[in-house]
Motif scaffolding. Structure first.
Motif: not given
Length: 161
Positions: A23-26, A31-33, A48-51, A134-136
């Motif tokens: 989700v975070g890196y793919l 979505l934004f692009s 998506l992040f909430a899920n 999120y990165l951590c």
């Protein structure tokens, strides 16, 4: 039985960390692009992040329950359990502290979005904090998966006498 629990724990951990990475890196960058509407992309990304956060809370709790159920015969290395605990704390902070703050900023900003309002700097700051957390979590997850993949990685080598 310990082997089955250890394998189940590795599977649950991989599900959690894999979902975070996917989700975070793919998905979110796509979505934004792909969407011409950053407000819509941000809204979808937030869902998506909430899920993923809820999945993480469930997976983390399940991992700890399985770990505790084994008592002293711990299937996962101690360092992996520490990573899981840290990931759970970061997930809870993100979900129950930072996300409500960001949602409040978005609601206050209105339909044009936080980035098109006077709240842009405040939104950017909290979004940045959430991104660092999120990165951590992602790095802790990578390390946890790495360590969990090697049974007995935490036990010192025994010399043959």
């Amino acid at each position: 039985m310990t082997t089955t629990i250890a394998r189940l724990q590795r599977l649950i951990l991989t599900l959690w960390v894999g979902a975070m990475w996917a989700v975070g890196y793919l998905v979110v960058p796509v979505l934004f692009s792909a969407l011409n509407n950053p407000v819509l992309a941000g809204s979808l990304a937030g869902e998506l992040f909430a899920n993923v956060a809820w999945l993480g809370l469930v997976c983390g709790a399940a991992l700890l329950v399985l770990q505790h159920a084994r008592g002293h015969a711990l299937p996962l290395p101690r360092v992996t359990v520490i990573c899981i605990l840290a990931m759970l704390v970061l997930t809870a902070v993100g979900q129950f502290v930072i996300d409500p703050i960001i949602a409040g900023i978005k609601a206050e900003a209105g339909p044009a979005g936080a980035m098109a309002s006077a709240l842009k700097d405040r939104f950017a700051m909290w979004h940045g904090i959430a991104s660092v957390l999120y990165l951590c979590q992602s790095l802790l997850g990578a390390f946890a998966v790495w360590r969990a993949a090697v049974p007995g990685a935490d036990t010192p080598a025994r010399s043959a006498a």
